[in-house]
Design an enzyme around this catalytic site. Structure first.
Site, short mmCIF file in Angstrom:
data_model
loop_
_atom_site.label_atom_id
_atom_site.label_comp_id
_atom_site.label_asym_id
_atom_site.label_seq_id
_atom_site.Cartn_x
_atom_site.Cartn_y
_atom_site.Cartn_z
N HIS A 189 -3.59 -5.24 0.77
CA HIS A 189 -3.00 -5.60 2.06
C HIS A 189 -3.08 -7.10 2.32
CE1 HIS A 189 -2.29 -1.66 4.04
NE2 HIS A 189 -3.27 -1.24 3.25
N CYS A 224 0.84 -1.20 0.00
CA CYS A 224 0.00 0.00 0.00
C CYS A 224 0.88 1.26 0.00
CB CYS A 224 -0.97 -0.04 1.17
SG CYS A 224 -2.32 1.17 1.04
N GLU A 276 -1.73 -8.62 4.64
CA GLU A 276 -1.73 -8.84 6.10
C GLU A 276 -3.08 -8.56 6.75
OE1 GLU A 276 -1.09 -4.38 6.03
OE2 GLU A 276 -0.85 -6.10 4.70
#
Length: 238
Positions: A180, A97, A182
């Protein structure tokens, strides 16, 4: 054992952190889905903590951030200098990002507000090369900026109509991913609710509904880790 460095550019707000953890915990959990024995050393770049000149890792990840990658912050200037040093030392760096945008800017790309507005919830992207294992993938996102123009010599890896430059590589040591890997659905929901006033009703509802579908965070993290280790990506599935 894989040794990774996380250049942390933000912290999760306390409202979620108390129960869901901060970014280092989210990254480590996802990384260990792919490489269970991996270790993650965190450097709080936003707070001015950067790796010493002799620090070596198997790879580096620049996290996301609520800040603009094109902003004029003293800590960001220092981070860019250190990242340039890591690359000059022959170490590989991947950005997520904000980190993706920062790496593009550092190499001559262009970053700005996304023409289509906020990206939130789950988004699909299509690989731009036959070498990838899936025709498309899905990640959780939360961004209003994106890469508008790739650096010269960069290879477009994946994109969508909403975000045409969603992933890229530059040589063998730079990789960026807008989504993302994660993120968890719980954290994506927290961000949507926290920023509710920024979204119109259809976007808000669509984003919340999208969280019920699976995402490919582990698969994309696996590709990031393979890139950092210099491993070829797998052949496409038949």
């Amino acid at each position: 054992m894989m040794q990774l460095g996380l250049l942390l550019c933000d912290h999760i707000d306390q409202g979620f952190r108390r129960t869901g953890g901060d970014y280092p915990e989210l990254f480590l959990a996802r990384i260990r889905e792919v490489v269970p024995e991996a270790r993650l050393t965190v450097f709080d770049a936003e707070a001015g903590e950067l790796p010493a000149p002799d620090t070596r890792m198997d790879g580096w990840i620049i996290s996301g951030s609520r800040h603009d990658a094109f902003g004029d912050y003293p800590w960001l200037t220092r981070l860019k200098t250190r990242v340039a040093g890591l690359l000059a030392e022959g170490q590989a760096v991947a950005g997520v990002c904000f980190g993706h945008q920062l790496l593009a800017l550092m190499h001559g790309g262009k970053v700005g507000r996304a023409p289509a507005g906020w990206g939130i919830g789950g988004h699909y992207y299509r690989w731009q090369s036959h070498r990838h294992p899936l025709p498309d993938y899905r990640l959780l996102v939360s961004h209003q900026d994106q890469v508008l123009c790739l650096p010269e010599g960069a290879r477009l890896v994946a994109g969508s109509a909403f975000c045409p430059h969603a992933a890229f590589t530059l040589g063998e040591r730079v990789m960026g991913v807008q989504g993302h890997p994660e993120f968890t659905p719980d954290y994506a929901r927290f961000l949507i609710e926290q920023r509710r006033e920024r979204f119109d009703e259809p976007l808000y509802r669509q984003a919340l509904d999208s969280l019920s579908s699976p995402h490919d965070g582990a698969a994309v993290m696996g590709l990031i880790l393979d890139f950092l280790r210099g491993r070829p990506w797998p052949a496409p599935k038949e």
